[in-house]
Design an enzyme around this catalytic site. Structure first.
Site, mmCIF file in Angstrom:
data_model
loop_
_atom_site.group_PDB
_atom_site.id
_atom_site.type_symbol
_atom_site.label_atom_id
_atom_site.label_comp_id
_atom_site.label_asym_id
_atom_site.label_seq_id
_atom_site.Cartn_x
_atom_site.Cartn_y
_atom_site.Cartn_z
ATOM 1 N N GLU A 18 -3.748 -0.759 -8.940
ATOM 2 C CA GLU A 18 -2.757 -0.199 -10.067
ATOM 3 C C GLU A 18 -1.171 -0.269 -10.245
ATOM 4 O OE1 GLU A 18 -2.929 4.815 -6.961
ATOM 5 O OE2 GLU A 18 -2.535 2.881 -6.264
ATOM 6 N N SER A 33 0.996 -1.087 0.259
ATOM 7 C CA SER A 33 -0.119 0.424 -0.117
ATOM 8 C C SER A 33 0.645 1.169 0.007
ATOM 9 C CB SER A 33 -1.121 0.085 1.130
ATOM 10 O OG SER A 33 -1.833 -1.063 1.254
ATOM 11 N N ASN A 88 -3.867 6.009 -2.213
ATOM 12 C CA ASN A 88 -3.215 6.213 -0.926
ATOM 13 C C ASN A 88 -2.329 7.753 -0.708
ATOM 14 O OD1 ASN A 88 -4.523 3.911 -0.151
ATOM 15 N ND2 ASN A 88 -2.439 2.822 -0.500
ATOM 16 N N HIS A 138 -1.379 -3.557 -6.933
ATOM 17 C CA HIS A 138 -1.958 -2.820 -5.808
ATOM 18 C C HIS A 138 -4.110 -2.852 -6.329
ATOM 19 C CE1 HIS A 138 -2.864 0.374 -3.078
ATOM 20 N NE2 HIS A 138 -2.603 -0.878 -2.664
HETATM 21 N N1 CAA Z 1 -16.048 -9.599 -0.335
HETATM 22 C C1 CAA Z 1 -16.117 -9.475 -1.541
HETATM 23 N N2 CAA Z 1 -16.789 -9.001 -2.198
HETATM 24 C C2 CAA Z 1 -17.759 -7.933 -1.824
HETATM 25 C C3 CAA Z 1 -17.652 -7.997 -0.104
HETATM 26 C C4 CAA Z 1 -16.548 -8.478 0.232
HETATM 27 N N3 CAA Z 1 -16.097 -8.409 1.749
HETATM 28 N N4 CAA Z 1 -18.288 -6.587 -0.119
HETATM 29 C C5 CAA Z 1 -19.376 -6.066 -0.694
HETATM 30 N N5 CAA Z 1 -18.560 -7.228 -1.975
HETATM 31 C C6 CAA Z 1 -19.492 -7.557 -3.115
HETATM 32 C C7 CAA Z 1 -20.779 -7.554 -3.184
HETATM 33 O O1 CAA Z 1 -20.787 -9.064 -3.761
HETATM 34 C C8 CAA Z 1 -21.354 -7.380 -4.641
HETATM 35 O O2 CAA Z 1 -21.331 -7.426 -5.804
HETATM 36 P P1 CAA Z 1 -21.845 -7.011 -7.163
HETATM 37 O O3 CAA Z 1 -22.119 -5.970 -7.139
HETATM 38 O O4 CAA Z 1 -21.347 -7.910 -7.697
HETATM 39 O O5 CAA Z 1 -23.630 -7.654 -6.576
HETATM 40 C C9 CAA Z 1 -20.807 -5.789 -4.764
HETATM 41 O O6 CAA Z 1 -19.658 -5.845 -3.562
HETATM 42 C C10 CAA Z 1 -21.675 -4.531 -3.748
HETATM 43 O O7 CAA Z 1 -22.162 -4.565 -2.338
HETATM 44 P P2 CAA Z 1 -23.450 -4.587 -1.219
HETATM 45 O O8 CAA Z 1 -24.334 -3.663 -2.319
HETATM 46 O O9 CAA Z 1 -23.177 -5.421 -0.539
HETATM 47 O O10 CAA Z 1 -22.374 -3.590 -0.469
HETATM 48 P P3 CAA Z 1 -22.320 -2.526 -0.211
HETATM 49 O O11 CAA Z 1 -22.932 -1.869 -1.180
HETATM 50 O O12 CAA Z 1 -22.451 -1.566 0.529
HETATM 51 O O13 CAA Z 1 -20.910 -1.779 -1.064
HETATM 52 C C11 CAA Z 1 -18.974 -2.160 -1.076
HETATM 53 C C12 CAA Z 1 -20.156 -2.778 -0.812
HETATM 54 C C13 CAA Z 1 -18.290 -2.095 -2.087
HETATM 55 C C14 CAA Z 1 -17.582 -2.253 0.226
HETATM 56 C C15 CAA Z 1 -18.647 -0.703 -0.565
HETATM 57 O O14 CAA Z 1 -19.466 -0.229 0.786
HETATM 58 C C16 CAA Z 1 -17.663 0.349 -0.992
HETATM 59 O O15 CAA Z 1 -16.901 0.407 -2.421
HETATM 60 N N6 CAA Z 1 -16.814 0.560 -0.178
HETATM 61 C C17 CAA Z 1 -15.432 1.342 0.147
HETATM 62 C C18 CAA Z 1 -14.364 0.749 -0.269
HETATM 63 C C19 CAA Z 1 -13.010 1.353 -0.599
HETATM 64 O O16 CAA Z 1 -13.235 2.473 -0.470
HETATM 65 N N7 CAA Z 1 -12.063 0.281 -0.212
HETATM 66 C C20 CAA Z 1 -10.550 1.247 -1.357
HETATM 67 C C21 CAA Z 1 -10.122 0.144 0.484
HETATM 68 S S1 CAA Z 1 -8.748 1.577 0.584
HETATM 69 C C22 CAA Z 1 -7.537 0.091 -0.426
HETATM 70 O O17 CAA Z 1 -7.858 -0.845 -0.673
HETATM 71 C C23 CAA Z 1 -6.321 0.211 -0.402
HETATM 72 C C24 CAA Z 1 -4.900 0.475 0.421
HETATM 73 O O18 CAA Z 1 -4.049 0.421 0.270
HETATM 74 C C25 CAA Z 1 -5.123 0.442 2.036
HETATM 75 P P1 NAD Z 2 -3.516 -9.039 6.515
HETATM 76 O O1 NAD Z 2 -2.530 -8.809 8.324
HETATM 77 O O2 NAD Z 2 -4.802 -9.407 7.245
HETATM 78 O O3 NAD Z 2 -3.168 -10.600 6.074
HETATM 79 C C1 NAD Z 2 -1.783 -10.521 5.762
HETATM 80 C C2 NAD Z 2 -0.819 -12.182 5.818
HETATM 81 O O4 NAD Z 2 0.252 -12.328 5.565
HETATM 82 C C3 NAD Z 2 -1.262 -12.068 7.625
HETATM 83 O O5 NAD Z 2 -2.140 -13.796 7.117
HETATM 84 C C4 NAD Z 2 0.083 -13.400 7.836
HETATM 85 O O6 NAD Z 2 -0.124 -14.565 8.521
HETATM 86 C C5 NAD Z 2 0.503 -13.414 6.101
HETATM 87 N N1 NAD Z 2 2.062 -13.905 6.053
HETATM 88 C C6 NAD Z 2 3.118 -13.157 6.784
HETATM 89 N N2 NAD Z 2 4.526 -12.917 6.267
HETATM 90 C C7 NAD Z 2 4.025 -13.748 5.610
HETATM 91 C C8 NAD Z 2 5.311 -15.162 4.534
HETATM 92 N N3 NAD Z 2 6.238 -15.162 4.588
HETATM 93 N N4 NAD Z 2 5.039 -15.809 4.144
HETATM 94 C C9 NAD Z 2 3.107 -16.247 3.559
HETATM 95 N N5 NAD Z 2 1.931 -15.439 4.141
HETATM 96 C C10 NAD Z 2 2.478 -14.581 5.539
HETATM 97 O O7 NAD Z 2 -2.959 -8.189 5.850
HETATM 98 P P2 NAD Z 2 -3.403 -7.073 4.770
HETATM 99 O O8 NAD Z 2 -5.193 -6.277 4.481
HETATM 100 O O9 NAD Z 2 -4.183 -8.814 3.724
HETATM 101 O O10 NAD Z 2 -2.635 -6.907 3.406
HETATM 102 C C11 NAD Z 2 -1.367 -7.661 2.961
HETATM 103 C C12 NAD Z 2 -0.982 -6.538 2.508
HETATM 104 O O11 NAD Z 2 -1.782 -5.688 1.034
HETATM 105 C C13 NAD Z 2 0.023 -5.341 3.137
HETATM 106 O O12 NAD Z 2 0.824 -4.503 2.458
HETATM 107 C C14 NAD Z 2 -0.828 -4.163 2.783
HETATM 108 O O13 NAD Z 2 -0.700 -3.433 2.802
HETATM 109 C C15 NAD Z 2 -1.692 -4.512 1.284
HETATM 110 N N6 NAD Z 2 -3.365 -3.664 1.156
HETATM 111 C C16 NAD Z 2 -4.287 -4.048 2.030
HETATM 112 C C17 NAD Z 2 -4.999 -3.636 2.282
HETATM 113 C C18 NAD Z 2 -6.031 -3.512 2.692
HETATM 114 O O14 NAD Z 2 -7.326 -3.012 2.825
HETATM 115 N N7 NAD Z 2 -6.090 -4.422 4.207
HETATM 116 C C19 NAD Z 2 -5.241 -2.947 0.347
HETATM 117 C C20 NAD Z 2 -4.546 -2.815 0.025
HETATM 118 C C21 NAD Z 2 -3.456 -2.799 -0.370
#
Ligand code: CAA
Ligand code: NAD
Length: 295
Positions: A153, A120, A191, A141
């Site tokens: 990405e 991330s 991000n 990503h």
């Molecule tokens: N796993 C798999 N699929 C899921 C799911 C889950 N946990 N939750 C929802 N879905 C799917 C559903 O199956 C549904 O698919 P279809 O459109 O094909 O039917 C779709 O998502 C919409 O689901 P719902 O109608 O039940 O739910 P919703 O309208 O409340 O949407 C959501 C759920 C898609 C999660 C929506 O709330 C959303 O877009 N939230 C924001 C998510 C977001 O911003 N993610 C980015 C996080 S940051 C990141 O990932 C980067 C990082 O590095 C940290």
């Molecule tokens: P998580 O904590 O749910 O899962 C990480 C997993 O990696 C754990 O189950 C752990 O047991 C496993 N692990 C640790 N060392 C390992 C190894 N040597 N071999 C195999 N498995 C190992 O974390 P996550 O949310 O799935 O995040 C994983 C990566 O994806 C991170 O780099 C995170 O920044 C990135 N990411 C996270 C999100 C998010 O929304 N959580 C979104 C995009 C990208």
């Protein structure tokens, strides 16, 4: 058309399981590597549950669900991934852990195999040297929840070859996802903008601007976000959000990325969000209610 035949996924947590699911569903034999049998079982269960839900909603047929499950294997031994053409790493957001994985993988992977990190916030170049194949290393990503989020990405660093980027791009398209090109700078595109927004929400809460529920409601109903920032933080995982903000803060030395003290306190208390059952919300009750945060 993708020339990738087999996919290896490192880490079967939140992201690794989602990535493995979409890869298997797109027809790629996919092997997930976790660190214990117990975590392999947990990853399998989460994919089974997600696919079952998708069948229930009529998005996936029973035959497609079965085919996806047939394409999946869960292993603890790294050697079982040696014939993969593409490795996608989704282990914890920690450079040392990731680089250890890359160095081990380089010893067992085919020469032409591509290494992709789902990081991330780390830069790809920080892993390219440890990978032993800087020209075949890049970032892919994905976003959470992977089956639902269309974007990937594609991050080419200075050492990544054009050929590697092209092959990875085609793979992303074969998954049915939308690739965008992003520069190898911490946080890439999404991000870079999303993390300061989520951290600002915590700062606003600590400054008593409004309650958790009202800030969430404000961004949902006032800005059209599908979920508010605290629901999203719980969804991402507070441990992961904390690590991301530490890495981005160290990279940019800009207070926009500084982890708020409350985030650190919650991680120390084991409040990791949805995955631990408690974060800004308590998921032990239905519907979830706001946790007591001692503010
Ligand atoms: N796993 C798999 N699929 C899921 C799911 C889950 N946990 N939750 C929802 N879905 C799917 C559903 O199956 C549904 O698919 P279809 O459109 O094909 O039917 C779709 O998502 C919409 O689901 P719902 O109608 O039940 O739910 P919703 O309208 O409340 O949407 C959501 C759920 C898609 C999660 C929506 O709330 C959303 O877009 N939230 C924001 C998510 C977001 O911003 N993610 C980015 C996080 S940051 C990141 O990932 C980067 C990082 O590095 C940290
Ligand atoms: P998580 O904590 O749910 O899962 C990480 C997993 O990696 C754990 O189950 C752990 O047991 C496993 N692990 C640790 N060392 C390992 C190894 N040597 N071999 C195999 N498995 C190992 O974390 P996550 O949310 O799935 O995040 C994983 C990566 O994806 C991170 O780099 C995170 O920044 C990135 N990411 C996270 C999100 C998010 O929304 N959580 C979104 C995009 C990208």
């Amino acid at each position: 058309m993708s020339d990738i035949r087999k996919v290896g996924v490192l880490g079967g947590g939140l992201m690794g399981s989602g990535i493995a699911q979409v890869s298997a569903a797109a027809g790629f034999p996919t092997v997930v590597r976790e660190v214990s049998e117990q975590l392999c079982a947990k990853s399998r269960q989460s994919i089974e549950k997600s696919l079952a839900k998708s069948v229930e909603r009529g998005k996936t047929t029973e035959a497609e669900r079965e085919a996806a499950l047939k394409n999946l294997r869960f292993v603890t031994a790294l050697d079982d991934l040696s014939d993969s053409d593409l490795f996608i790493e989704a282990v914890v957001e920690d450079l040392e852990v990731k680089n250890k994985v890359w160095a081990e993988l380089n010893g067992i992977a085919k020469t032409e195999a591509i290494f992709a990190s789902n990081t991330s916030s780390l830069t790809i170049i920080a892993m390219a040297a440890a990978s032993g194949r800087p020209d075949r290393m890049l970032g892919l990503h994905f976003f959470n929840p992977v089956p639902a989020m269309k974007l990937v990405e594609v991050v080419r660093t200075i050492t990544t070859s054009e050929e590697t980027e092209r092959r990875a791009f085609q793979f992303v398209q074969a998954l049915g996802k939308e690739p965008i090109r992003a520069k190898d700078s911490s946080g890439f595109v999404v991000n870079l903008l999303l993390i300061p927004y989520m951290l600002d929400a915590i700062n606003a809460l600590e400054s008593n601007v409004a309650s958790v529920e009202d800030i969430d409601k404000g961004m949902q109903l006032g800005a059209g976000h599908p979920m508010g920032p605290f629901t999203l933080l719980d969804f991402v995982g507070l441990d992961t959000a904390y690590k991301i903000s530490e890495i981005m803060f160290t990279e940019y030395r800009d207070k926009r990325y500084a982890p708020p003290p409350l985030l650190k306190r919650m991680v120390l208390a084991g409040m990791l969000g949805k995955k631990s059952g408690k974060g800004f919300y308590d998921y032990s009750v239905n519907p979830p209610r706001v946790s007591s945060l001692g503010l």
